[in-house]
Design a protein around this motif. Structure first.
Motif, PDB file in Angstrom:
ATOM      1  N   MET A   1      -6.129  -2.880  14.058  1.00  0.00           N
ATOM      2  CA  MET A   1      -5.278  -2.880  13.827  1.00  0.00           C
ATOM      3  C   MET A   1      -4.464  -2.103  12.357  1.00  0.00           C
ATOM      4  O   MET A   1      -5.350  -1.447  11.758  1.00  0.00           O
ATOM      5  CB  MET A   1      -5.092  -4.390  12.871  1.00  0.00           C
ATOM      6  CG  MET A   1      -4.509  -5.063  12.270  1.00  0.00           C
ATOM      7  SD  MET A   1      -5.036  -7.209  12.497  1.00  0.00           S
ATOM      8  CE  MET A   1      -6.179  -6.259  11.138  1.00  0.00           C
ATOM      9  N   THR A   2      -2.830  -2.090  12.444  1.00  0.00           N
ATOM     10  CA  THR A   2      -2.876  -1.281  11.524  1.00  0.00           C
ATOM     11  C   THR A   2      -2.646  -2.634  10.677  1.00  0.00           C
ATOM     12  O   THR A   2      -1.241  -3.458  10.408  1.00  0.00           O
ATOM     13  CB  THR A   2      -1.265  -0.662  11.924  1.00  0.00           C
ATOM     14  OG1 THR A   2      -1.788   0.791  12.772  1.00  0.00           O
ATOM     15  CG2 THR A   2      -0.658  -0.104  11.054  1.00  0.00           C
ATOM     16  N   LEU A   3      -2.748  -1.843   8.530  1.00  0.00           N
ATOM     17  CA  LEU A   3      -2.593  -2.714   7.850  1.00  0.00           C
ATOM     18  C   LEU A   3      -1.469  -2.071   7.303  1.00  0.00           C
ATOM     19  O   LEU A   3      -1.277  -0.738   6.868  1.00  0.00           O
ATOM     20  CB  LEU A   3      -4.429  -2.901   7.327  1.00  0.00           C
ATOM     21  CG  LEU A   3      -5.160  -3.652   8.150  1.00  0.00           C
ATOM     22  CD1 LEU A   3      -6.343  -3.786   7.388  1.00  0.00           C
ATOM     23  CD2 LEU A   3      -4.493  -5.147   8.175  1.00  0.00           C
ATOM     24  N   THR A   4      -0.815  -3.297   6.026  1.00  0.00           N
ATOM     25  CA  THR A   4      -0.355  -2.213   5.063  1.00  0.00           C
ATOM     26  C   THR A   4      -0.638  -2.710   3.641  1.00  0.00           C
ATOM     27  O   THR A   4      -1.445  -3.165   3.250  1.00  0.00           O
ATOM     28  CB  THR A   4       1.260  -2.965   4.594  1.00  0.00           C
ATOM     29  OG1 THR A   4       1.716  -2.891   6.438  1.00  0.00           O
ATOM     30  CG2 THR A   4       2.269  -2.392   3.659  1.00  0.00           C
ATOM     31  N   TYR A   5      -0.949  -1.532   3.166  1.00  0.00           N
ATOM     32  CA  TYR A   5      -1.799  -0.876   1.470  1.00  0.00           C
ATOM     33  C   TYR A   5      -0.720  -0.509   0.367  1.00  0.00           C
ATOM     34  O   TYR A   5       0.277  -0.180   0.636  1.00  0.00           O
ATOM     35  CB  TYR A   5      -3.187   0.197   1.556  1.00  0.00           C
ATOM     36  CG  TYR A   5      -3.959  -0.932   2.262  1.00  0.00           C
ATOM     37  CD1 TYR A   5      -5.050  -0.552   1.989  1.00  0.00           C
ATOM     38  CD2 TYR A   5      -4.462  -0.184   3.943  1.00  0.00           C
ATOM     39  CE1 TYR A   5      -6.706  -1.135   2.509  1.00  0.00           C
ATOM     40  CE2 TYR A   5      -5.248  -0.430   4.563  1.00  0.00           C
ATOM     41  CZ  TYR A   5      -6.328  -0.199   3.944  1.00  0.00           C
ATOM     42  OH  TYR A   5      -7.091  -0.571   4.597  1.00  0.00           O
ATOM     43  N   VAL A   6      -0.564  -1.138  -0.852  1.00  0.00           N
ATOM     44  CA  VAL A   6       0.073  -1.140  -1.575  1.00  0.00           C
ATOM     45  C   VAL A   6      -1.183  -0.756  -2.988  1.00  0.00           C
ATOM     46  O   VAL A   6      -2.365  -0.852  -2.627  1.00  0.00           O
ATOM     47  CB  VAL A   6       0.591  -1.783  -2.589  1.00  0.00           C
ATOM     48  CG1 VAL A   6       0.895  -1.619  -3.947  1.00  0.00           C
ATOM     49  CG2 VAL A   6       1.665  -2.403  -1.606  1.00  0.00           C
ATOM     50  N   ILE A   7      -1.243   0.966  -3.391  1.00  0.00           N
ATOM     51  CA  ILE A   7      -2.400   1.238  -4.086  1.00  0.00           C
ATOM     52  C   ILE A   7      -0.929   1.736  -5.556  1.00  0.00           C
ATOM     53  O   ILE A   7      -1.116   2.699  -5.421  1.00  0.00           O
ATOM     54  CB  ILE A   7      -3.004   2.360  -3.475  1.00  0.00           C
ATOM     55  CG1 ILE A   7      -3.564   2.117  -2.210  1.00  0.00           C
ATOM     56  CG2 ILE A   7      -4.437   3.105  -4.359  1.00  0.00           C
ATOM     57  CD1 ILE A   7      -4.351   3.216  -1.366  1.00  0.00           C
ATOM     58  N   THR A   8      -2.104   1.330  -6.686  1.00  0.00           N
ATOM     59  CA  THR A   8      -1.575   2.004  -7.340  1.00  0.00           C
ATOM     60  C   THR A   8      -2.417   3.391  -8.613  1.00  0.00           C
ATOM     61  O   THR A   8      -3.307   3.412  -8.192  1.00  0.00           O
ATOM     62  CB  THR A   8      -1.632   0.993  -9.028  1.00  0.00           C
ATOM     63  OG1 THR A   8      -2.598   0.378  -9.146  1.00  0.00           O
ATOM     64  CG2 THR A   8      -0.525  -0.549  -8.325  1.00  0.00           C
ATOM     65  N   GLY A   9      -1.408   3.658  -9.392  1.00  0.00           N
ATOM     66  CA  GLY A   9      -1.978   4.713  -9.510  1.00  0.00           C
ATOM     67  C   GLY A   9      -3.084   6.577  -9.030  1.00  0.00           C
ATOM     68  O   GLY A   9      -3.846   6.545  -8.874  1.00  0.00           O
TER      69      GLY A   9
END
Length: 238
Positions: A1-9
């Motif tokens: 399953m393709t997921l959506t990530y948000v990564i800071t820094g």
């Protein structure tokens, strides 16, 4: 399953390595940083991988966070699955608990605690529309009250340590608050890693730290909501 990530820094260090490994798995990654255009490695990833999108964001600026959320929302149809709060700062080791000025505590808290809180609050509407509803906060064993006597007996860089203890409490509070919505919110100690912050003498390679943390992220269960982990997968005491 393709997921959506948000990564800071995400322009360097652990954040950049997160982007590399997560995007290699085929997931959509929003790489958030204060100056993404100044990071040659990140710019190289953008050219090489269509599933990496850079977004400018300063975690200490409310307007910047708001603009970043709007940009991410436009590109992800209003839903994200995983937020990794990696952005953080350290202070000079010349300060210890005896001589750290108040302004140093305030400066580090603004990013390591206030920034994480503001970013998490801002992205919650998108996370609520996602599938996995996971929030990972990058903490440190230096924030463990139980382990600090061995982790940092001299109290050097105390403002950073105290900020990570506060981040752990923030993590626990968000975990409790969001549990009824089936969120999983937790903290992780990435190890003493070879980064600009950790130094070249650090024993843990960036790739190993991130691989370990992603393994935990992939396998963590609802009953582990509000936990504190080592990058190796073992649980740490607060």
């Amino acid at each position: 399953m393709t997921l959506t990530y948000v990564i800071t820094g995400a322009s360097r260090g652990l954040g950049l390595e997160f982007v590399k490994q997560v995007s290699l798995q085929g997931h959509l990654v929003f790489a958030l940083a204060r100056h993404p255009e100044s990071s040659e490695p990140l710019q190289a990833l953008l050219k090489d991988r269509e599933n990496v999108i850079a977004v400018k964001m300063d975690t200490t600026c409310e307007n910047s966070i708001k603009e970043a959320v709007e940009k991410v929302s436009q590109r992800c149809a209003g839903a994200i699955d995983i937020l990794i709060n990696n952005a953080g700062i350290n202070g000079p080791k010349t300060f210890n608990v005896e001589n750290t000025p108040k302004k140093e505590y305030v400066r580090i808290f603004e990013t390591n605690v206030g920034g994480v809180s503001d970013v998490t609050q801002a992205f919650l509407p998108l996370l609520r529309q996602g599938t996995t509803k996971k929030i990972l906060n990058i903490s440190s064993i230096l924030g463990s009250i139980t382990n600090i006597a061995t982790a940092n007996p001299g109290g050097h860089g105390s403002a950073y340590d105290v900020s990570k203890t506060a981040l752990n409490m923030l993590t626990k509070l968000f975990a409790n608050h969001l549990a009824k919505e089936n969120f999983i919110v937790y903290s992780t100690h990435p190890g003493w890693v070879k980064t600009d912050m950790g130094g070249e003498s650090a024993p843990v390679e960036q790739a190993d730290s991130i691989a370990g943390m992603l393994k935990v992220l992939d396998t963590i269960q609802p009953q582990d909501n509000g936990s504190f982990y080592n990058y190796t997968g073992s649980k740490l005491e607060w």
